[in-house]
Design an enzyme around this catalytic site. Structure first.
Site, PDB file in Angstrom:
ATOM      1  N   SER A 210     -10.513  -6.453   9.381  1.00  0.00           N
ATOM      2  CA  SER A 210     -11.681  -5.730   8.916  1.00  0.00           C
ATOM      3  C   SER A 210     -12.511  -6.732   8.127  1.00  0.00           C
ATOM      4  O   SER A 210     -12.029  -7.297   7.149  1.00  0.00           O
ATOM      5  CB  SER A 210     -11.225  -4.567   8.040  1.00  0.00           C
TER       6      SER A 210
ATOM      7  N   GLU B 246      -6.792  -1.497  14.904  1.00  0.00           N
ATOM      8  CA  GLU B 246      -7.368  -2.415  13.922  1.00  0.00           C
ATOM      9  C   GLU B 246      -6.387  -3.526  13.543  1.00  0.00           C
ATOM     10  O   GLU B 246      -5.228  -3.268  13.218  1.00  0.00           O
ATOM     11  CB  GLU B 246      -7.759  -1.636  12.662  1.00  0.00           C
TER      12      GLU B 246
ATOM     13  N   ARG C 293       0.736  -6.972  12.372  1.00  0.00           N
ATOM     14  CA  ARG C 293       0.142  -6.382  13.573  1.00  0.00           C
ATOM     15  C   ARG C 293      -0.072  -7.443  14.646  1.00  0.00           C
ATOM     16  O   ARG C 293      -0.015  -7.141  15.848  1.00  0.00           O
ATOM     17  CB  ARG C 293      -1.171  -5.667  13.227  1.00  0.00           C
TER      18      ARG C 293
ATOM     19  N   ARG D  97       0.845  -1.201   0.000  1.00  0.00           N
ATOM     20  CA  ARG D  97       0.000   0.000   0.000  1.00  0.00           C
ATOM     21  C   ARG D  97       0.875   1.243   0.000  1.00  0.00           C
ATOM     22  O   ARG D  97       1.808   1.346   0.796  1.00  0.00           O
ATOM     23  CB  ARG D  97      -0.908  -0.008   1.234  1.00  0.00           C
TER      24      ARG D  97
ATOM     25  N   ARG E   1       2.082   0.714  10.284  1.00  0.00           N
ATOM     26  CA  ARG E   1       1.653   1.136   8.950  1.00  0.00           C
ATOM     27  C   ARG E   1       2.834   1.068   7.995  1.00  0.00           C
ATOM     28  O   ARG E   1       3.662   1.967   7.930  1.00  0.00           O
ATOM     29  CB  ARG E   1       1.090   2.567   9.030  1.00  0.00           C
TER      30      ARG E   1
END
Length: 423
Positions: A351, A348, A390, A261, A276
């Site tokens: 999802s 998070e 994560r 990303r 991130r």
RNA sequence: GGAGAGCUGGCUGAGCGGUCGAAAGCGGCGGUCUUGAAAACCGUUGAAGGUUUAUCCCUUCCUGGGGUUCGAAUCCCUAGCUCUCCGCCA
């Protein structure tokens, strides 16, 4: 994409629904375009009909050996008229498609109002944040002596990259194994490996394009390929342009992949550590189901992701995303948030979304409904099960001990040759 | 990387520039027969869109895009993919 017929017949219902997301629908622009579409389509099809019947007459006359010159004279100007009409129709179709592609999914009635994450609703929480007799460190400090090297990542690639070596690299592999094993043996998913570079059609199918090109890494070939932002893209595209036999449903895939990303809109956020990154590992779980089964499938799929957190004894909570926080293609989304002592916050880690027929319509992913005998759109769902990077830092931060060692959760120990602590 | 062959409905596979949405077979669906099933036989069976209360009717689709033509599955160009042979490579 939403059903164009919805806009023609239920505009009064659809527009307020979209407004819940803060999406402003320009009714006047749409109505004008739709009126032109209808007009030019009828005109074009009439011209096509005329061309077809006249051409047929020429063929028949020729077969009988008649003189076709007078017939030919009649069709002289038809070609230009038709060409102009077809061009105009095509332009309007392109314009209409662009308009429709830019419209987000209709939200599930259960989705609460609200414009950002503040309005998300906590559904439940599992486990409690651990208490420490000392000041807990975050994963960056903990990882420094274990082989988590951000400087090396920056040298090799740039910012937001990391190198994991030794026991942390092995821990990441163990997590991937545990997650895949659980989903395939206990949850009924088929394991799949897919291309990590995909074409634009695939991204359009799942909704990343055309709207979110800035979040993607694009290669320079011709045609260009894109690095996948999630395995959702290649896995869901397995069913693109397919009519699935009713007996095959539901299809359930579990896929390990790296995700890439560009995080173009995230400058300054989570710059420290592995939260991130431009590249991270993830296990994605995807389901393709009959429409009437998607609501239940969404609950089950979310439970499948939660099961991993519970196996790893990581405290988490489930959030129902509000209208403004729900993604473009999703109708309803649960986020799972894991407790990170280093941040003193829930973050998070998964999802889980029900897209209903929104992706399926773009993908032309259908099943043959035995009741109607007709191909109908399937529903698609997916969730992270889980984001591996994560999860890794959640284990490091939650299981740090006074002695500086990190405890390995029991369920994970068999994947590390019985190792009980690292550090 | 070089040379060649191909791409047609759910699948296999025919298809002369005109009456081709496309033969035939398989599969699916319905029926006859049967105590039931199988077999056999008969019939039926693509998708998207427009118009319509509905039927009818019309348009588009033979890998994608462009072209030639009054008319293209069929001819030409182009892209993609598949297969065969050679080279290279893990």
């Amino acid at each position: 994409m939403l059903d164009p017929r919805l806009f023609r017949t239920e505009l009064d219902i659809v527009v307020p629904q979209l407004a819940r997301r803060g999406f402003v629908f320009n009714r006047a622009a749409y109505s004008g375009l739709e009126a032109r579409r209808k007009d030019i389509q009828v005109k074009t099809q009439d011209l096509q009909n005329e061309r077809n019947s006249r051409s047929k007459a020429i063929g028949q006359a020729k077969a009988k050996g008649e003189d076709i010159a007078p017939l030919m004279a009649q069709v002289q100007h038809l070609g230009d008229q038709l060409k102009a009409a077809e061009a105009e129709w095509s332009d309007i179709q392109t314009e209409m498609a662009a308009l429709m592609e830019g419209i987000p999914n209709i939200l599930d009635p259960a989705v609460p109002d609200g414009k950002d994450e503040v309005a998300n609703i906590e559904i439940h929480r599992w486990g409690g944040p651990p208490t420490f007799a000392f000041e807990p460190q975050d994963h960056v400090d903990l990882g420094a002596k274990l082989g988590m090297n951000f400087e090396l990542g920056a040298k090799i690639a740039g910012s937001r990259f990391v190198v994991l070596t030794g026991v942390l690299a092995r821990l990441q592999r163990a997590l991937i194994q545990l997650m895949l094993d659980t989903h395939t043996s206990a949850h009924g998913y088929s394991e799949v490996y897919v291309p990590f570079l995909v074409n634009a059609d695939s991204l359009r199918g799942t909704g990343q394009l055309p709207k979110f090109a800035a979040d993607l890494f694009k290669t320079h070939g011709d045609p260009s390929l894109y690095l996948i932002p999630t395995a959702e893209v290649p896995v869901t595209n397995i069913v693109r342009d397919v009519i699935i036999d009713a007996k095959e449903l539901p299809l359930k895939f579990a896929c390990h992949s790296p995700c890439f990303r560009s995080e173009a809109g995230a400058y300054g956020r989570d710059v420290r550590g592995m939260i991130r990154q431009h590249q991270f590992e993830k296990i994605e779980i995807v389901q393709i189901v009959k429409p009437e089964e998607s609501a239940q499938a969404h609950e089950e799929l979310t439970r499948h992701a939660e099961t991993i957190l519970e196996k790893l004894e990581l405290p988490y909570r489930r959030m129902l995303l509000c209208a403004g926080d729900t993604g473009f293609s999703a109708s309803k989304t649960y986020d799972l948030e894991v407790w990170l002592p280093g941040q003193n916050a829930y973050r998070e880690i998964s999802s889980c979304s029900n897209f209903k027929d929104f992706q399926a319509r773009r993908l032309q992913a259908r099943w043959r409904n035995p009741d109607t005998g007709k191909p109908e759109l399937v529903h698609t769902l997916n969730g992270s099960g889980l984001a591996v990077g994560r999860t890794l830092i959640a284990i490091m931060e939650n299981y740090q001990q006074t002695d500086g060692l990190i405890r390995i959760p029991t369920a994970l120990q068999p994947y590390l040759g019985g190792l009980k602590t690292i550090g």
